[in-house]
Design a protein around this motif. Structure first.
Motif, PDB file in Angstrom:
ATOM      1  N   ASP A  89       0.827  -1.211   0.000  1.00 16.51           N
ATOM      2  CA  ASP A  89       0.000   0.000   0.000  1.00 16.51           C
ATOM      3  C   ASP A  89       0.860   1.259   0.000  1.00 16.51           C
ATOM      4  OD1 ASP A  89      -2.351  -1.465  -0.004  1.00 16.51           O
ATOM      5  OD2 ASP A  89      -2.615  -1.343   2.171  1.00 16.51           O
ATOM      6  N   ALA A  90       1.945   1.241   0.763  1.00 17.54           N
ATOM      7  CA  ALA A  90       2.810   2.416   0.883  1.00 17.54           C
ATOM      8  C   ALA A  90       3.488   2.752  -0.439  1.00 17.54           C
ATOM      9  CB  ALA A  90       3.850   2.187   1.972  1.00 17.54           C
ATOM     10  N   ARG A  91       3.822   1.762  -1.221  1.00 15.37           N
ATOM     11  CA  ARG A  91       4.528   2.012  -2.487  1.00 15.37           C
ATOM     12  C   ARG A  91       3.692   2.801  -3.484  1.00 15.37           C
ATOM     13  NH1 ARG A  91       7.277  -3.752  -2.704  1.00 15.37           N
ATOM     14  NH2 ARG A  91       9.146  -3.234  -1.517  1.00 15.37           N
ATOM     15  N   GLY A  92       2.397   2.851  -3.296  1.00 15.46           N
ATOM     16  CA  GLY A  92       1.539   3.618  -4.182  1.00 15.46           C
ATOM     17  C   GLY A  92       1.376   5.064  -3.751  1.00 15.46           C
ATOM     18  N   LEU A  93       2.075   5.457  -2.680  1.00 18.38           N
ATOM     19  CA  LEU A  93       1.909   6.796  -2.119  1.00 18.38           C
ATOM     20  C   LEU A  93       3.255   7.510  -2.002  1.00 18.38           C
ATOM     21  CD1 LEU A  93      -0.517   5.839   0.780  1.00 18.38           C
ATOM     22  CD2 LEU A  93      -1.127   6.861  -1.426  1.00 18.38           C
ATOM     23  N   ALA A  94       3.188   8.830  -2.000  1.00 21.02           N
ATOM     24  CA  ALA A  94       4.385   9.656  -1.792  1.00 21.02           C
ATOM     25  C   ALA A  94       4.140  10.594  -0.622  1.00 21.02           C
ATOM     26  CB  ALA A  94       4.694  10.465  -3.046  1.00 21.02           C
ATOM     27  N   LEU A  95       5.175  10.845   0.147  1.00 22.41           N
ATOM     28  CA  LEU A  95       5.142  11.809   1.240  1.00 22.41           C
ATOM     29  C   LEU A  95       5.779  13.090   0.724  1.00 22.41           C
ATOM     30  CD1 LEU A  95       6.413   9.447   4.075  1.00 22.41           C
ATOM     31  CD2 LEU A  95       4.047   9.893   3.375  1.00 22.41           C
ATOM     32  N   VAL A  96       5.062  14.201   0.798  1.00 22.34           N
ATOM     33  CA  VAL A  96       5.526  15.475   0.239  1.00 22.34           C
ATOM     34  C   VAL A  96       5.581  16.498   1.372  1.00 22.34           C
ATOM     35  CG1 VAL A  96       5.032  17.268  -1.457  1.00 22.34           C
ATOM     36  CG2 VAL A  96       4.530  14.875  -1.994  1.00 22.34           C
ATOM     37  N   PHE A  97       6.706  17.238   1.450  1.00 19.75           N
ATOM     38  CA  PHE A  97       6.910  18.149   2.574  1.00 19.75           C
ATOM     39  C   PHE A  97       7.842  19.286   2.174  1.00 19.75           C
ATOM     40  CE2 PHE A  97       9.305  14.235   2.747  1.00 19.75           C
ATOM     41  CZ  PHE A  97      10.619  14.652   2.805  1.00 19.75           C
ATOM     42  N   THR A 141       9.345  20.110  -8.655  1.00 23.50           N
ATOM     43  CA  THR A 141       9.422  21.364  -9.400  1.00 23.50           C
ATOM     44  C   THR A 141       8.884  22.548  -8.607  1.00 23.50           C
ATOM     45  OG1 THR A 141       7.308  20.856 -10.465  1.00 23.50           O
ATOM     46  CG2 THR A 141       9.318  20.275 -11.669  1.00 23.50           C
ATOM     47  N   ASP A 142       8.035  22.315  -7.619  1.00 26.26           N
ATOM     48  CA  ASP A 142       7.491  23.417  -6.819  1.00 26.26           C
ATOM     49  C   ASP A 142       8.325  23.710  -5.571  1.00 26.26           C
ATOM     50  OD1 ASP A 142       6.850  21.307  -5.133  1.00 26.26           O
ATOM     51  OD2 ASP A 142       4.679  21.553  -5.313  1.00 26.26           O
ATOM     52  N   GLY A 143       9.495  23.061  -5.445  1.00 31.53           N
ATOM     53  CA  GLY A 143      10.395  23.314  -4.329  1.00 31.53           C
ATOM     54  C   GLY A 143      10.206  22.395  -3.143  1.00 31.53           C
ATOM     55  N   ARG A 144       9.090  21.684  -3.086  1.00 34.94           N
ATOM     56  CA  ARG A 144       8.884  20.725  -1.999  1.00 34.94           C
ATOM     57  C   ARG A 144       9.722  19.475  -2.266  1.00 34.94           C
ATOM     58  NH1 ARG A 144       2.652  19.746  -1.771  1.00 34.94           N
ATOM     59  NH2 ARG A 144       3.041  19.593  -4.001  1.00 34.94           N
ATOM     60  N   LEU A 159       0.345  12.011  -1.316  1.00 40.13           N
ATOM     61  CA  LEU A 159      -0.179  12.050  -2.682  1.00 40.13           C
ATOM     62  C   LEU A 159      -0.066  10.672  -3.315  1.00 40.13           C
ATOM     63  CD1 LEU A 159       1.588  15.256  -4.092  1.00 40.13           C
ATOM     64  CD2 LEU A 159      -0.750  15.062  -3.239  1.00 40.13           C
ATOM     65  N   PRO A 160      -0.922  10.370  -4.286  1.00 46.60           N
ATOM     66  CA  PRO A 160      -0.684   9.161  -5.080  1.00 46.60           C
ATOM     67  C   PRO A 160       0.691   9.262  -5.746  1.00 46.60           C
ATOM     68  CG  PRO A 160      -2.870  10.050  -5.528  1.00 46.60           C
ATOM     69  CD  PRO A 160      -2.137  11.070  -4.699  1.00 46.60           C
ATOM     70  N   TRP A 161       1.379   8.153  -5.827  1.00 46.52           N
ATOM     71  CA  TRP A 161       2.734   8.131  -6.363  1.00 46.52           C
ATOM     72  C   TRP A 161       2.811   8.795  -7.743  1.00 46.52           C
ATOM     73  CZ3 TRP A 161       7.409   7.829  -4.663  1.00 46.52           C
ATOM     74  CH2 TRP A 161       8.462   7.545  -5.536  1.00 46.52           C
ATOM     75  N   LEU A 220       5.464  15.689 -10.671  1.00 49.01           N
ATOM     76  CA  LEU A 220       6.047  16.956 -10.212  1.00 49.01           C
ATOM     77  C   LEU A 220       7.569  16.931 -10.185  1.00 49.01           C
ATOM     78  CD1 LEU A 220       3.618  17.706  -7.263  1.00 49.01           C
ATOM     79  CD2 LEU A 220       3.685  18.845  -9.489  1.00 49.01           C
ATOM     80  N   LEU A 221       8.179  15.795 -10.528  1.00 50.61           N
ATOM     81  CA  LEU A 221       9.645  15.743 -10.582  1.00 50.61           C
ATOM     82  C   LEU A 221      10.162  16.518 -11.787  1.00 50.61           C
ATOM     83  CD1 LEU A 221      10.285  11.974  -9.752  1.00 50.61           C
ATOM     84  CD2 LEU A 221      10.968  13.938  -8.366  1.00 50.61           C
ATOM     85  N   PRO A 222      11.294  17.207 -11.639  1.00 49.84           N
ATOM     86  CA  PRO A 222      11.849  17.902 -12.806  1.00 49.84           C
ATOM     87  C   PRO A 222      12.311  16.883 -13.839  1.00 49.84           C
ATOM     88  CG  PRO A 222      13.338  18.051 -10.925  1.00 49.84           C
ATOM     89  CD  PRO A 222      12.094  17.360 -10.449  1.00 49.84           C
ATOM     90  N   PRO A 223      12.312  17.276 -15.107  1.00 52.61           N
ATOM     91  CA  PRO A 223      12.780  16.337 -16.133  1.00 52.61           C
ATOM     92  C   PRO A 223      14.251  16.005 -15.922  1.00 52.61           C
ATOM     93  CG  PRO A 223      12.368  18.510 -17.090  1.00 52.61           C
ATOM     94  CD  PRO A 223      11.940  18.564 -15.651  1.00 52.61           C
TER      95      PRO A 223
END
Length: 105
Positions: A14-22, A50-53, A89-91, A97-100
């Motif tokens: 279950d955890a692998r489908g989620l991301a922790l954003v901070f 990309t948003d700095g988080r 967030l969902p993974w 949101l990762l930069p290219p």
């Protein structure tokens, strides 16, 4: 959804489908907690969005349970504050949101 909304323990599947954003400020506090209470055998390395988080895969949460490599760190944290400060967030949404990546030649 925030970390407070998750029910722990969480399965690795279950955890692998989620991301922790901070925020970077929270990342600094987490690094401090890790230095004081973490394990050299489990060093979370967040990626900048990309948003700095920053983000981590939520599978790191499997190590905050009793017997886990980050259990002491989790116990030392202000879990109420942490729970509200970490967005879940969902993974796929977080990865978007990762930069290219630059092309490797």
């Amino acid at each position: 959804m925030t970390l407070s909304d998750l029910t722990l323990p969480i399965s690795c599947a279950d955890a692998r489908g989620l991301a922790l954003v901070f925020t970077p400020a929270l990342a600094g506090r987490l690094a401090q907690l890790h230095a004081e209470h973490g394990s050299r055998n489990c060093v979370p390395m967040p990626r900048r969005l990309t948003d700095g988080r920053l983000m981590l895969c939520a599978d790191v949460l499997t190590e905050v349970m009793p017997g886990g490599l980050l259990y002491a760190m989790w116990q030392a944290a202000d879990q109420a504050v942490l729970g509200q400060a970490v967005e879940v967030l969902p993974w796929a949404e977080a990865v978007a949101l990762l930069p290219p990546e630059p092309l490797q030649v």
